[in-house]
Scaffold this active site. Structure first.
Site, PDB file in Angstrom:
ATOM      1  N   ARG A  69       0.825  -1.222   0.000  1.00  0.00           N
ATOM      2  CA  ARG A  69       0.000   0.000   0.000  1.00  0.00           C
ATOM      3  C   ARG A  69       0.856   1.268   0.000  1.00  0.00           C
ATOM      4  NH1 ARG A  69      -5.427  -1.967   3.357  1.00  0.00           N
ATOM      5  NH2 ARG A  69      -6.035  -3.425   1.715  1.00  0.00           N
TER       6      ARG A  69
ATOM      7  N   ILE B 270      10.863 -14.761  14.640  1.00  0.00           N
ATOM      8  CA  ILE B 270      10.353 -14.761  16.018  1.00  0.00           C
ATOM      9  C   ILE B 270      11.487 -14.728  17.046  1.00  0.00           C
ATOM     10  CG2 ILE B 270       8.218 -15.978  15.433  1.00  0.00           C
ATOM     11  CD1 ILE B 270       9.482 -18.469  16.876  1.00  0.00           C
ATOM     12  N   ASP B 271      12.725 -15.061  16.607  1.00  0.00           N
ATOM     13  CA  ASP B 271      13.824 -15.256  17.569  1.00  0.00           C
ATOM     14  C   ASP B 271      14.358 -13.979  18.229  1.00  0.00           C
ATOM     15  OD1 ASP B 271      13.544 -17.851  16.827  1.00  0.00           O
ATOM     16  OD2 ASP B 271      15.582 -18.133  16.087  1.00  0.00           O
TER      17      ASP B 271
ATOM     18  N   GLY C 113      20.234 -14.121   7.194  1.00  0.00           N
ATOM     19  CA  GLY C 113      20.569 -14.848   5.970  1.00  0.00           C
ATOM     20  C   GLY C 113      19.909 -14.176   4.774  1.00  0.00           C
TER      21      GLY C 113
ATOM     22  N   ILE D  47       3.792 -23.963  17.205  1.00  0.00           N
ATOM     23  CA  ILE D  47       2.681 -23.050  17.562  1.00  0.00           C
ATOM     24  C   ILE D  47       3.233 -21.644  17.825  1.00  0.00           C
ATOM     25  CG2 ILE D  47       1.216 -24.890  18.549  1.00  0.00           C
ATOM     26  CD1 ILE D  47       1.675 -23.436  21.287  1.00  0.00           C
ATOM     27  N   GLN D  48       4.542 -21.585  18.102  1.00  0.00           N
ATOM     28  CA  GLN D  48       5.163 -20.274  18.345  1.00  0.00           C
ATOM     29  C   GLN D  48       5.327 -19.458  17.066  1.00  0.00           C
ATOM     30  OE1 GLN D  48       8.679 -20.979  21.341  1.00  0.00           O
ATOM     31  NE2 GLN D  48       8.160 -22.882  20.343  1.00  0.00           N
TER      32      GLN D  48
ATOM     33  N   ALA E  88       8.061 -17.897  35.392  1.00  0.00           N
ATOM     34  CA  ALA E  88       8.862 -19.129  35.503  1.00  0.00           C
ATOM     35  C   ALA E  88       9.816 -19.071  36.712  1.00  0.00           C
ATOM     36  CB  ALA E  88       9.677 -19.324  34.231  1.00  0.00           C
ATOM     37  N   GLU E  89      10.084 -20.239  37.269  1.00  0.00           N
ATOM     38  CA  GLU E  89      11.017 -20.329  38.395  1.00  0.00           C
ATOM     39  C   GLU E  89      12.469 -20.311  37.916  1.00  0.00           C
ATOM     40  OE1 GLU E  89       7.987 -21.654  38.761  1.00  0.00           O
ATOM     41  OE2 GLU E  89       7.666 -20.390  40.528  1.00  0.00           O
TER      42      GLU E  89
HETATM   43  P1  ADP Z   1      17.050 -16.240   7.746  1.00  0.00           P
HETATM   44  O1  ADP Z   1      16.821 -15.210   6.710  1.00  0.00           O
HETATM   45  O2  ADP Z   1      15.842 -16.508   8.575  1.00  0.00           O
HETATM   46  O3  ADP Z   1      18.307 -15.988   8.541  1.00  0.00           O
HETATM   47  P2  ADP Z   1      18.454 -18.297   6.230  1.00  0.00           P
HETATM   48  O4  ADP Z   1      19.778 -18.066   6.863  1.00  0.00           O
HETATM   49  O5  ADP Z   1      18.019 -19.700   5.997  1.00  0.00           O
HETATM   50  O6  ADP Z   1      17.246 -17.657   7.029  1.00  0.00           O
HETATM   51  O7  ADP Z   1      18.454 -17.510   4.836  1.00  0.00           O
HETATM   52  C1  ADP Z   1      17.289 -17.445   4.055  1.00  0.00           C
HETATM   53  C2  ADP Z   1      17.653 -17.411   2.597  1.00  0.00           C
HETATM   54  O8  ADP Z   1      18.407 -16.234   2.302  1.00  0.00           O
HETATM   55  C3  ADP Z   1      18.549 -18.532   2.106  1.00  0.00           C
HETATM   56  O9  ADP Z   1      17.864 -19.724   1.902  1.00  0.00           O
HETATM   57  C4  ADP Z   1      19.053 -17.947   0.807  1.00  0.00           C
HETATM   58  O10 ADP Z   1      18.059 -18.005  -0.191  1.00  0.00           O
HETATM   59  C5  ADP Z   1      19.272 -16.481   1.204  1.00  0.00           C
HETATM   60  N1  ADP Z   1      20.678 -16.303   1.607  1.00  0.00           N
HETATM   61  C6  ADP Z   1      21.260 -16.656   2.757  1.00  0.00           C
HETATM   62  N2  ADP Z   1      22.579 -16.380   2.753  1.00  0.00           N
HETATM   63  C7  ADP Z   1      22.862 -15.839   1.537  1.00  0.00           C
HETATM   64  C8  ADP Z   1      24.037 -15.349   0.897  1.00  0.00           C
HETATM   65  N3  ADP Z   1      25.213 -15.356   1.511  1.00  0.00           N
HETATM   66  N4  ADP Z   1      23.917 -14.866  -0.349  1.00  0.00           N
HETATM   67  C9  ADP Z   1      22.719 -14.853  -0.982  1.00  0.00           C
HETATM   68  N5  ADP Z   1      21.577 -15.296  -0.441  1.00  0.00           N
HETATM   69  C10 ADP Z   1      21.623 -15.782   0.799  1.00  0.00           C
HETATM   70  O1  F6P Z   2      14.355 -18.742  13.097  1.00  0.00           O
HETATM   71  C1  F6P Z   2      13.139 -19.093  13.667  1.00  0.00           C
HETATM   72  C2  F6P Z   2      13.121 -20.530  14.082  1.00  0.00           C
HETATM   73  O2  F6P Z   2      11.812 -20.736  14.530  1.00  0.00           O
HETATM   74  C3  F6P Z   2      14.127 -21.016  15.114  1.00  0.00           C
HETATM   75  O3  F6P Z   2      13.861 -20.641  16.429  1.00  0.00           O
HETATM   76  C4  F6P Z   2      14.043 -22.517  14.908  1.00  0.00           C
HETATM   77  O4  F6P Z   2      15.144 -23.181  15.411  1.00  0.00           O
HETATM   78  C5  F6P Z   2      13.978 -22.579  13.420  1.00  0.00           C
HETATM   79  O5  F6P Z   2      13.334 -21.387  12.994  1.00  0.00           O
HETATM   80  C6  F6P Z   2      13.267 -23.790  12.887  1.00  0.00           C
HETATM   81  O6  F6P Z   2      13.059 -23.595  11.519  1.00  0.00           O
HETATM   82  P1  F6P Z   2      12.485 -24.666  10.496  1.00  0.00           P
HETATM   83  O7  F6P Z   2      11.988 -25.822  11.274  1.00  0.00           O
HETATM   84  O8  F6P Z   2      11.431 -23.936   9.752  1.00  0.00           O
HETATM   85  O9  F6P Z   2      13.646 -25.025   9.635  1.00  0.00           O
END
Ligand code: ADP
Ligand code: F6P
Length: 321
Positions: free
Chosen positions: A27, A128-129, A106, A252-253, A188-189
């Site tokens: 939007r 979510i992390d 990533g 569920i998270q 939590a404890e």
């Molecule tokens: P997140 O984005 O949650 O950290 P990932 O580390 O699995 O998850 O990265 C998600 C996607 O981003 C990868 O599957 C890939 O497509 C892309 N990606 C990750 N690292 C690189 C990189 N160094 N260069 C280009 N694309 C990347």
């Molecule tokens: O990055 C989020 C997260 O939920 C992490 O806490 C968990 O370890 C991971 O993704 C699990 O990802 P998946 O099972 O989708 O590969």
């Protein structure tokens, strides 16, 4: 003159609020005179040329929906030169001027790759992390914490009825923020996170002390990256003879309607990302610090190390007495 086209994609693990963010990006993009397209399944869609035109109506009724309507993926091919070349070809074929990516660190590296190829790309933190150091919060974290607190509250009822120790394993591989925040809000404890040292001796002493202080049941929250819930339950039982039960909250998270805070964050992040693309800026990620939305260089953001909030951990400890 033909309108410039912006693509939006979600990448990596899904997080609540991604849809609200897609809505905001689309939007705001349209408001600013851009044409908008959605890329299906993260960077995969750039390589396979799966893109769908989006307008104000295509993002209707998704504001409160969990998951991502664009779907998401981990695309290893995009990490290769060949994959990026193919993506660039499709980007050019579709007249795409800039890309907004919602994902984790990533995914941000993918933004840098696109920007280097001449396509300005902006990253929005969606995970979510809450494991990105440069921003106070990532999209989806608040919702996940609320989901965990709701679960703790329900589990507490049964643990209290049966005088048991409950071990609840939550997500978070390198970052214990979900465990820490939900641990405090769920009363939590004991909280176990990857960033802070703990021992079975300390844990069991704490549980014994709680019992001696009159508590008939206890809750232990553990981040998945620190220890496994089942192993904890076993060891506690062995050392203290207390009756233990484990719950692994799992996916569920990651699902469910985003909290109001996450919808607000999604809306603000999306607006900021479009503002950057509008100026032809790429290679930056959007974040929030002290309730102000800002952006910074992706390489710089990804090289930052997240400080563990020891003050918050200490508060949790005192509140658990
Ligand atoms: P997140 O984005 O949650 O950290 P990932 O580390 O699995 O998850 O990265 C998600 C996607 O981003 C990868 O599957 C890939 O497509 C892309 N990606 C990750 N690292 C690189 C990189 N160094 N260069 C280009 N694309 C990347
Ligand atoms: O990055 C989020 C997260 O939920 C992490 O806490 C968990 O370890 C991971 O993704 C699990 O990802 P998946 O099972 O989708 O590969």
């Amino acid at each position: 003159m033909e309108a410039k086209r912006i693509a939006v994609l979600t990448s990596g693990g899904d997080a609540p609020g991604m849809n609200a963010c897609i809505r905001s990006i689309v939007r705001h993009g349209i408001y600013n005179g851009f044409e908008m397209v959605g890329v299906v399944k993260g960077y995969n869609g750039l390589i396979t040329n799966e893109m769908i035109p989006m307008n104000n109506r295509s993002v209707g009724n998704i504001i409160n929906r969990g998951g991502t309507i664009l779907r998401t993926a981990r695309c290893l091919e995009f990490k290769t030169e060949e994959g990026q070349k193919q993506a660039l070809e499709n980007i050019k074929k579709n007249n795409i001027y800039g890309v907004v990516v919602i994902g984790g660190d990533g995914s941000f590296k993918g933004c840098n790759a696109l920007t280097k190829l001449g396509i300005p790309a902006i990253g929005i933190p969606g995970t979510i992390d809450n494991d990105l150091a440069y921003t106070d919060y990532t999209l989806g974290f608040d919702t996940a914490v609320n989901t965990v607190v709701e679960a703790i509250t329900k589990i507490r009822d049964t643990m209290a009825s049966h005088d048991r120790v409950s071990i609840i394993e939550v997500m978070g591989n390198k970052c214990g923020d979900i465990a820490l925040y939900a641990g405090i809000c769920g009363g939590a404890e004991y909280i176990i996170v990857p960033e802070y040292e703990w021992s079975y001796e300390g844990l069991c002493t704490k549980l014994e002390e709680s019992k001696a202080a009159g508590k008939t049941s206890s809750i232990v929250i553990v981040a998945e990256g620190a220890a496994k819930g089942a192993a904890l339950a076993e060891e506690i039982k062995k050392r203290t003879s207390m009756d233990t039960r484990t719950t692994v909250l799992g996916y569920i998270q990651r699902g469910g309607s985003p909290s109001a805070d996450d919808v607000l964050l999604a809306s603000r992040f999306g607006a900021h990302a479009i503002n950057l693309i509008k100026q032809g800026i790429g290679g930056r990620c959007v974040g929030i610090k002290k309730n102000k939305i800002f952006d910074m260089d992706i390489d710089e953001a990804c090289s930052m190390k997240k400080d563990f909030d020891k003050d918050l951990y200490d508060i949790a400890e005192i509140l658990s007495r």
